[in-house]
Design a protein around this motif. Structure first.
Motif, short mmCIF file in Angstrom:
data_model
loop_
_atom_site.label_atom_id
_atom_site.label_comp_id
_atom_site.label_asym_id
_atom_site.label_seq_id
_atom_site.Cartn_x
_atom_site.Cartn_y
_atom_site.Cartn_z
N THR A 150 1.08 -1.40 0.22
CA THR A 150 0.20 -0.03 0.25
C THR A 150 1.17 0.87 0.00
O THR A 150 1.99 1.11 0.25
CB THR A 150 -1.08 0.15 0.53
N GLU A 153 2.50 2.20 3.35
CA GLU A 153 3.53 0.26 3.33
C GLU A 153 5.35 1.45 2.51
O GLU A 153 5.97 1.02 3.45
CB GLU A 153 3.27 -0.75 3.08
N ARG A 191 4.80 4.85 -7.35
CA ARG A 191 3.98 3.30 -7.50
C ARG A 191 3.76 3.60 -9.60
O ARG A 191 4.33 4.22 -10.32
CB ARG A 191 2.46 4.28 -7.75
#
Length: 196
Positions: A150, A153, A191
């Protein structure tokens, strides 16, 4: 070459568009990187390292000084005029995406330039790898990881890695063991752009 270690840690975030634009110049970025990696240097020492002239480096160091990124160092004999980085670590751009558009644009330009510089540094290291001592060839790493976590995280992981690295920063390390050299470590975490 004079390397002064054991300075107090001073990490700064550069969000002022004027400072970002000043740093978004290949030679200025190289000069700041040189001072942060190797400690105090004169314009002549910088020139030899970055492939420029002492007068050109002197000019660009003064530009960096005007925006608070470098400062005069300590002269052993009063004739030399060394420079040093004003910080032991820098981050670019506003912390939040809602920062000023001018700061965000200048930070993106600087990130692009920084990425190109780091890629060139990596390519140079790879080209010279066979000439490195065996222990340094064995110690180096070029790893990539595809993680599944996530955002929280990822932020935690980056923080933990940062805490592990912090004691080894050259400008702040009190007493490095004999044989310690300047090594480059880059941490990039984001990401995946192809994630749905």
């Amino acid at each position: 070459m004079s390397f002064t270690s054991g300075r107090p840690e001073r990490r700064v975030r550069i969000s002022d568009p004027r400072a970002l634009r000043a740093l978004a110049h290949p030679l200025r970025l190289a000069l700041l990187d040189r001072l942060m990696s190797f400690g105090e240097q004169t314009a002549a020492q910088c020139a030899e390292a970055v492939g420029s002239t002492a007068s050109n480096c002197s000019y660009h160091l003064r530009v960096l000084a005007r925006v608070g990124l470098v400062e005069p160092g300590t002269s052993a004999d009063g004739r030399e005029h060394p420079w040093r980085s004003a910080a032991t670590g820098v981050a670019f751009g506003p912390r939040e995406p809602a920062g000023s558009p001018a700061s965000a644009a200048a930070a993106r330009a600087l990130d692009e330039l920084s990425l190109a510089r780091e890629e060139a540094l990596t390519r140079t290291a790879l080209a010279r790898r066979d000439a490195e001592p065996p222990e340094w060839r064995t110690a180096e790493a070029h790893n990539g990881y595809a993680l599944r976590l996530t955002a929280a995280e990822l932020e935690q992981l980056v923080g933990e890695i940062d805490r592990l690295v912090r004691p080894y920063i050259g400008l702040t390390r009190e007493e490095a063991p004999e044989g310690a050299e300047v090594a480059y470590l880059r941490l990039v975490a984001f990401r995946h752009p192809e994630a749905p």
